[in-house]
Enzyme design. Sequence first.
Site, mmCIF file in Angstrom:
data_model
loop_
_atom_site.group_PDB
_atom_site.id
_atom_site.type_symbol
_atom_site.label_atom_id
_atom_site.label_comp_id
_atom_site.label_asym_id
_atom_site.label_seq_id
_atom_site.Cartn_x
_atom_site.Cartn_y
_atom_site.Cartn_z
ATOM 1 N N CYS A 1 0.806 -1.021 0.012
ATOM 2 C CA CYS A 1 -0.073 0.156 0.153
ATOM 3 C C CYS A 1 0.804 1.188 -0.013
ATOM 4 O O CYS A 1 1.741 1.467 0.825
ATOM 5 C CB CYS A 1 -0.892 -0.055 1.317
ATOM 6 N N CYS B 1 0.438 3.145 3.956
ATOM 7 C CA CYS B 1 0.761 2.741 5.039
ATOM 8 C C CYS B 1 1.839 1.709 5.078
ATOM 9 O O CYS B 1 2.533 1.253 5.802
ATOM 10 C CB CYS B 1 -0.140 1.722 5.906
ATOM 11 N N CYS C 1 -5.692 1.736 -8.406
ATOM 12 C CA CYS C 1 -6.345 2.681 -9.210
ATOM 13 C C CYS C 1 -6.118 2.602 -10.569
ATOM 14 O O CYS C 1 -5.192 2.833 -11.090
ATOM 15 C CB CYS C 1 -6.085 3.874 -8.323
ATOM 16 N N CYS D 1 -4.958 6.535 -11.670
ATOM 17 C CA CYS D 1 -3.751 7.158 -11.285
ATOM 18 C C CYS D 1 -2.849 5.802 -10.678
ATOM 19 O O CYS D 1 -3.351 4.741 -10.876
ATOM 20 C CB CYS D 1 -3.745 8.058 -10.187
ATOM 21 N N CYS E 1 -4.624 -0.504 0.049
ATOM 22 C CA CYS E 1 -4.909 -1.628 0.891
ATOM 23 C C CYS E 1 -6.615 -1.601 1.173
ATOM 24 O O CYS E 1 -7.019 -0.261 0.862
ATOM 25 C CB CYS E 1 -4.283 -1.869 2.231
ATOM 26 N N HIS F 1 -7.298 1.828 3.063
ATOM 27 C CA HIS F 1 -6.866 3.210 2.523
ATOM 28 C C HIS F 1 -7.390 3.581 0.971
ATOM 29 O O HIS F 1 -7.394 4.493 0.324
ATOM 30 C CB HIS F 1 -5.506 3.562 2.390
ATOM 31 N N HIS G 1 -9.279 7.226 -0.785
ATOM 32 C CA HIS G 1 -8.646 7.766 -2.038
ATOM 33 C C HIS G 1 -9.827 7.823 -2.864
ATOM 34 O O HIS G 1 -9.535 8.977 -3.666
ATOM 35 C CB HIS G 1 -7.630 6.671 -2.297
ATOM 36 N N HIS H 1 -11.671 9.010 -7.671
ATOM 37 C CA HIS H 1 -10.994 7.625 -8.658
ATOM 38 C C HIS H 1 -11.897 6.553 -7.880
ATOM 39 O O HIS H 1 -11.157 6.110 -6.935
ATOM 40 C CB HIS H 1 -9.627 7.755 -8.444
ATOM 41 N N CYS I 1 -10.729 -51.330 15.672
ATOM 42 C CA CYS I 1 -11.111 -49.823 15.523
ATOM 43 C C CYS I 1 -10.344 -48.879 14.768
ATOM 44 O O CYS I 1 -10.772 -47.911 14.138
ATOM 45 C CB CYS I 1 -11.415 -49.386 17.113
ATOM 46 N N HIS J 1 -7.545 -46.503 21.759
ATOM 47 C CA HIS J 1 -9.054 -46.584 21.130
ATOM 48 C C HIS J 1 -9.196 -45.637 20.067
ATOM 49 O O HIS J 1 -8.864 -44.611 20.311
ATOM 50 C CB HIS J 1 -10.299 -46.644 22.046
#
Length: 556
Positions: free
Chosen positions: A53, A56, A66, A69, A74, A77, A81, A87, A177, A503
């Site tokens: 991202c 961050c 995007c 642009c 993430c 964010h 944006h 956008h 078993c 068992h």
Amino acid sequence: MSSSSSSDHKFLLKFPTQTPNFSCPHLSELRSHLGPNPFHNIRDYLRSRPIGCNACGCSPSRLYACLSCAVVACRAHAPPHAVETSHHVAVDVDRVELFCCSCGDQVYDCDFDAAVVGGVGPPQPENMRKRRRVDYVPWTPDLNEQALIAENSSPLPTSGGAVPWGLRGLSNLGNTCFMNSVLQALLHTPPMRNYFLSDKHNRFYCERENRTIVTRKSESSNKNKNVQLCLACDLDAIFSAVFSGDRMPYSPAKFLYSWWQHASNLASYEQQDAHEFFISMLDGIHEKMQKDKRKPHSQGSGGCCIAHRIFSGILRSDVMCTSCGFTSTTYDPCVDISLDLEPNHVGSAKSTSTKSNCSINNKADSSNSGSNSSVSTLTGCLDRFTRPERLGSDQKFFCQQCQVRQESLKQMSIRKLPLVSCFHIKRFEHSPIRKMSRKIDSYLQFPFSLDMAPYLSSSILRGRYGNRILPYDGDEQEGSNEFSSEFELFAVITHSGKLDAGHYVTYLRLSNQWYKCDDAWITQVNENVVRTAQGYMMFYVQKMLYYRASERTGAA
């Protein structure tokens, strides 16, 4: 886009719905600005996956690029944006699908779909590889098919809705078993159940055409004493019996006898290991069907090995030179994964795997550091299984690049996932030095839903080399499909007691309800009982094969 925008606005980025939005006003607005051919260069634009991202710097599993642009954001964010710049439309990088950050929904555009799926040019990278969408057309049998179905099938009697079909107890034949627990899991393994109930291996056809089964009388004669019975045929008989609607316990005596013929070293009424029986049984089915491949294949002849088609995966082993970085890679088929049961480091196994893969040397050096949790988890065991391990000085390997023996790191990963993943927990320890054996009774947490993506070779290598064009085989993409990496738990085999006097019991998940199969006894249990059980073998099926449509919403 600034990182502070997330604090000024509170947004919730919704997961895409199953049905894409065809009438998003923001997409129409974007198309009007981009012109008549808006996505002509989309393949070059998404040639490789962005690092993280822009706001961050994190690198989560879901990033949004995007289309207006060069911003990559993430989940937290991407909506801010869209508000700040107008956008609205971005590309879900991993899914390669259009996403409207303002509507919070997946959107569909035929030109975008054609540009991603079709077109010409160089081979597409991993995140661009996707199957062409096709319209679903329900199948309806024609007159000939209807006549064929009516002639060769009979309807099942009504069950009254009390107990799911195929849920029938198995009689204990004397410390068997271990066999009953594995058979119960296999009888309700979705691909195997569908295979046998579709008459893909017909025991009568197999006996008549392939001559793999002899009568019990002729077996005692010297003429046929070396003839092995067909485990697949006896398994077909068990499927017919348990799905017949009869609720009385079934005796798998013929199957036990056939298995004794295949594994004569284990032919006794002593308690055996369920995992060892599972491997031996699959090998017996595989060995028989491989021999039949030499004969003309036809429906019902068992010409293909269903056992390995369901359970077989491929493991990748990388041995890396610590001096120059040269890597020697080997591949090994497997029908299950055996995991060590040890305390795991505190924290999420997936996040640990994602962070630590960025620096393989740091990960190996710190593998023994940190605090330990008192409870082991299945994801923690998988994280430990795929963690780089520094080999000792006595295990130096010859580096082809250095031309001398060097110290090395070894890392396991999963190249190809099977349809059904079986995880075996190493609860039995055998020490040849101390000349003693013991059982580990530690509790293990296992999830009902499991994402295997962090343990795939493609994910491990991406974390090791970063987001650049990777120098590894393109066929690593086989196991990287995000849909096939998601699994659902449907069977758990538990072991109680001591090493030599225990068992086995199986818990089955049918119609979203759990049932305890204790030899001949079948009881309905709460899922909390399953969660607290001492898991020995866990069976997970790919989520795409786990039919939720058949689940009863009222059951919990």
